[in-house]
Motif scaffolding. Structure first.
Motif, short mmCIF file in Angstrom:
data_model
loop_
_atom_site.label_atom_id
_atom_site.label_comp_id
_atom_site.label_asym_id
_atom_site.label_seq_id
_atom_site.Cartn_x
_atom_site.Cartn_y
_atom_site.Cartn_z
N MET A 165 0.87 -1.18 0.00
CA MET A 165 0.00 0.00 0.00
C MET A 165 0.91 1.23 0.00
SD MET A 165 -3.16 -1.01 2.57
CE MET A 165 -2.15 -1.08 4.07
N SER A 166 0.60 2.21 -0.84
CA SER A 166 1.47 3.38 -0.95
C SER A 166 0.73 4.71 -0.83
CB SER A 166 2.23 3.35 -2.28
OG SER A 166 1.34 3.47 -3.38
N ILE A 167 -0.59 4.69 -0.81
CA ILE A 167 -1.36 5.93 -0.70
C ILE A 167 -2.11 5.92 0.62
CG2 ILE A 167 -3.15 7.38 -1.70
CD1 ILE A 167 -2.50 6.26 -4.40
N GLY A 168 -1.67 6.74 1.57
CA GLY A 168 -2.30 6.82 2.88
C GLY A 168 -3.41 7.86 2.92
N GLU A 169 -3.99 7.99 4.10
CA GLU A 169 -5.14 8.90 4.27
C GLU A 169 -4.80 10.34 3.87
OE1 GLU A 169 -7.87 7.17 7.85
OE2 GLU A 169 -5.87 7.86 8.42
N SER A 170 -3.59 10.78 4.18
CA SER A 170 -3.23 12.18 3.88
C SER A 170 -3.17 12.47 2.40
CB SER A 170 -1.88 12.51 4.53
OG SER A 170 -0.85 11.71 3.99
N ASP A 171 -3.06 11.41 1.58
CA ASP A 171 -3.04 11.57 0.13
C ASP A 171 -4.34 11.12 -0.53
OD1 ASP A 171 -0.40 12.59 -0.02
OD2 ASP A 171 0.40 10.56 0.20
N GLY A 172 -5.39 10.93 0.28
CA GLY A 172 -6.69 10.54 -0.26
C GLY A 172 -6.93 9.05 -0.32
N GLY A 173 -6.02 8.26 0.22
CA GLY A 173 -6.20 6.81 0.24
C GLY A 173 -6.96 6.35 1.45
N LEU A 174 -7.19 5.07 1.55
CA LEU A 174 -7.96 4.51 2.66
C LEU A 174 -7.10 4.15 3.87
CD1 LEU A 174 -11.02 3.91 3.02
CD2 LEU A 174 -10.50 1.52 2.50
N PRO A 175 -5.92 3.55 3.72
CA PRO A 175 -5.14 3.12 4.88
C PRO A 175 -4.50 4.29 5.62
CG PRO A 175 -3.92 2.65 2.88
CD PRO A 175 -5.28 3.12 2.46
N PRO A 176 -4.25 4.15 6.93
CA PRO A 176 -3.52 5.17 7.67
C PRO A 176 -2.10 5.30 7.13
CG PRO A 176 -3.80 3.20 9.00
CD PRO A 176 -4.62 3.01 7.78
N ASP A 177 -1.54 6.49 7.26
CA ASP A 177 -0.21 6.75 6.71
C ASP A 177 0.85 5.82 7.29
OD1 ASP A 177 -1.32 8.76 5.21
OD2 ASP A 177 -0.59 10.40 6.46
N ALA A 178 0.67 5.37 8.54
CA ALA A 178 1.66 4.52 9.18
C ALA A 178 1.80 3.15 8.51
CB ALA A 178 1.31 4.33 10.66
N LEU A 179 0.81 2.75 7.71
CA LEU A 179 0.84 1.43 7.09
C LEU A 179 1.23 1.45 5.62
CD1 LEU A 179 -2.22 -0.42 8.69
CD2 LEU A 179 0.21 -0.87 9.03
N VAL A 180 1.51 2.63 5.07
CA VAL A 180 1.90 2.67 3.67
C VAL A 180 3.42 2.74 3.56
CG1 VAL A 180 -0.26 3.77 3.03
CG2 VAL A 180 1.76 5.20 3.46
N GLU A 181 3.93 2.39 2.37
CA GLU A 181 5.36 2.34 2.13
C GLU A 181 5.75 3.21 0.94
OE1 GLU A 181 7.05 -1.94 2.72
OE2 GLU A 181 5.06 -2.17 1.83
N ASP A 182 7.01 3.57 0.89
CA ASP A 182 7.56 4.26 -0.27
C ASP A 182 7.56 3.32 -1.47
OD1 ASP A 182 9.36 6.47 -1.50
OD2 ASP A 182 10.53 4.62 -1.74
N GLU A 183 7.16 3.83 -2.63
CA GLU A 183 7.00 2.96 -3.78
C GLU A 183 8.32 2.38 -4.28
OE1 GLU A 183 4.49 4.78 -6.73
OE2 GLU A 183 2.71 4.60 -5.43
N ALA A 184 9.38 3.14 -4.22
CA ALA A 184 10.67 2.60 -4.64
C ALA A 184 11.11 1.46 -3.72
CB ALA A 184 11.73 3.71 -4.65
N ALA A 185 10.84 1.63 -2.42
CA ALA A 185 11.19 0.58 -1.46
C ALA A 185 10.35 -0.68 -1.68
CB ALA A 185 11.01 1.10 -0.04
#
Length: 446
Positions: free
Chosen positions: A154-174
């Protein structure tokens, strides 16, 4: 040399190319492979008597989230629709550690094995507190099941309009870097492989279009399969229309997510044009009937998919949206739902069993599994139909109409994983004791 003879089975449902069914027959297994199927076979190896039993190929589970086994029946999520259900559970999952991942996977895979499953996928798309895909791979090796884990993300957190909390998303390159790491470390493309790794961004509402496209390019460069959620419910379709200006099937096609190396979970809301697209491109669907019922998502158009030529397999989905990981019960539910939607003749018990065995194996690129035929892997389930659950049945091979939901014996790669209804390779009592302690810690933290 490791050799077994399953002797004098009352009925063998082979699911081979001719769909043969044999009575009073034997199966000879040598070094993980089915050598011969027929009457009066001889072996110097170990004998398993199968009188009063139906023998089938091992069942194949094409969609799961094993980590969710520790969050079954969470009260606040019991009656929620998909998006609300996720938002309730994300904060709990954020507390998981590598031990949570490993123990939950052992519990879920043990339940699958006891229900006759020999090959399971898994979709692990969150990695809190140092968790890694190998936490689940080690669990599958311990239980003894053939395993197709997918490196989700998951790479899009709540602050970017996604559903998951930011703490559970990852950097896409990583994310892409770790996909390469786990494929290189664990993926085995050889026939008879016990572990194959796939690439699996979680869903259109939790990753970017760029990650979906890059994941497809990476997977094809590495020669591995692709998996994600698609068209699960009305909310899912509405999100696609609002954010992308197209239906989920078009979104998938635009980003390279169709083809015989792709399978999508759920697809409850595919329309006729999307079904035709999947049939034309060889794109697969993991049908998860109990989860779809549990979350009120609807009844997937499996009859229409099968009639159109779409490759369909069966999945239990995560235990938090099913509350069980019993694959033979899932097959029965699939059959019943198609009858509810389309009439009593819409799906036979044998067709549902075919989806749960040969169908899933084919979809995962495993023609060496899902059937009892010389040259195929010795993944086999033995079902005792001499007891009360099948009493009075005129057709014991119609296992999904009147039969047990727990296998007596299960073989994977010619090795016994379940014997007389008990797991062979792990101390289930010890695993469940630790599971109970971890669940208690999670619940006290809420």
């Amino acid at each position: 040399m490791n050799e077994w003879l399953i002797r004098d089975a009352s009925h063998i449902v082979t699911m081979d190319d001719d769909r043969r069914e044999l009575t009073g027959a034997d199966i000879l297994i040598r070094d993980g492979v089915i050598v011969e199927v027929g009457q009066d076979l001889h072996s110097e190896g170990e004998i398993v008597l199968a009188q009063g039993c139906i023998v089938t190929p091992g069942l194949v589970n094409t969609h799961h989230h094993l980590y969710q086994t520790l969050t079954r029946a969470v009260p606040a999520a019991q009656d929620a629709l998909l998006f609300g259900w996720l938002q309730t559970l994300y904060p709990i999952w954020a507390a998981f550690t590598p031990e949570h991942m490993n123990i939950s996977a052992q519990v879920g895979l043990a339940e699958l094995a006891l229900s006759g499953c020999t090959l399971s996928t898994d979709h692990l798309y969150l990695y809190p507190n140092g968790s890694r895909l190998e936490d689940t791979i080690e669990a599958a090796a311990a239980v003894g099941l053939r395993f197709h884990p997918t490196r989700g993300s998951m790479s899009i957190g709540e602050s970017d309009g996604g559903l998951p909390p930011d703490a559970l998303v990852e950097d896409e390159a990583a994310i892409l870097e770790d996909c390469i790491r786990v494929i290189d470390a664990f993926h085995d493309p050889a026939p008879g492989a016990m572990c194959r790794v796939g690439v699996a961004p979680c869903s259109p509402f939790s990753v970017s279009r760029g990650l979906m496209r890059d994941a497809a390019l990476l997977a094809r460069d590495k020669g591995v399969m692709l998996h994600t959620h698609l068209a699960e419910n009305d909310e899912d379709v509405a999100y696609s229309l609002e954010k992308f200006g197209c239906r989920p099937g078009q979104y998938a096609q635009d980003l390279g997510w169709t083809g015989p190396d792709v399978w999508h979970a759920h697809c409850v809301k595919l329309d006729a044009s999307e079904i035709a697209l999947f049939a034309e491109t060889g794109t697969g669907v993991a049908h998860c009937p109990c989860s779809n019922c549990r979350l009120g998502s609807g009844i997937a158009p499996v009859r229409a998919m099968r009639d159109a030529g779409v490759s369909v397999g069966l999945g239990v989905d995560g235990s938090a949206s099913n509350d069980a990981s019993n694959l033979v019960a899932e097959a029965r539910q699939s059959m019943l739902l198609q009858r509810v939607a389309n009439g009593a003749d819409a799906m036979s018990a044998r067709e549902a069993l075919e989806i749960a065995t040969r169908g899933g194996a084919n979809m995962l690129g495993r023609p060496d599994c899902g059937r009892i035929s010389p040259g195929c892997r010795a993944d086999i389930a033995i079902w005792d139909v001499s007891g009360i659950v099948a009493a009075g049945s005129w057709d014991p091979a119609a296992l999904l109409l009147a039969g047990p939901t727990t296998a007596r014996d299960v073989f994977v790669e010619g090795r016994q994983v379940v014997r007389d209804g008990h797991l062979v390779n792990i101390n289930l009592g010890a695993v469940l004791k630790r599971q109970s302690a971890l669940v208690r810690q999670l619940s006290e933290g809420q």
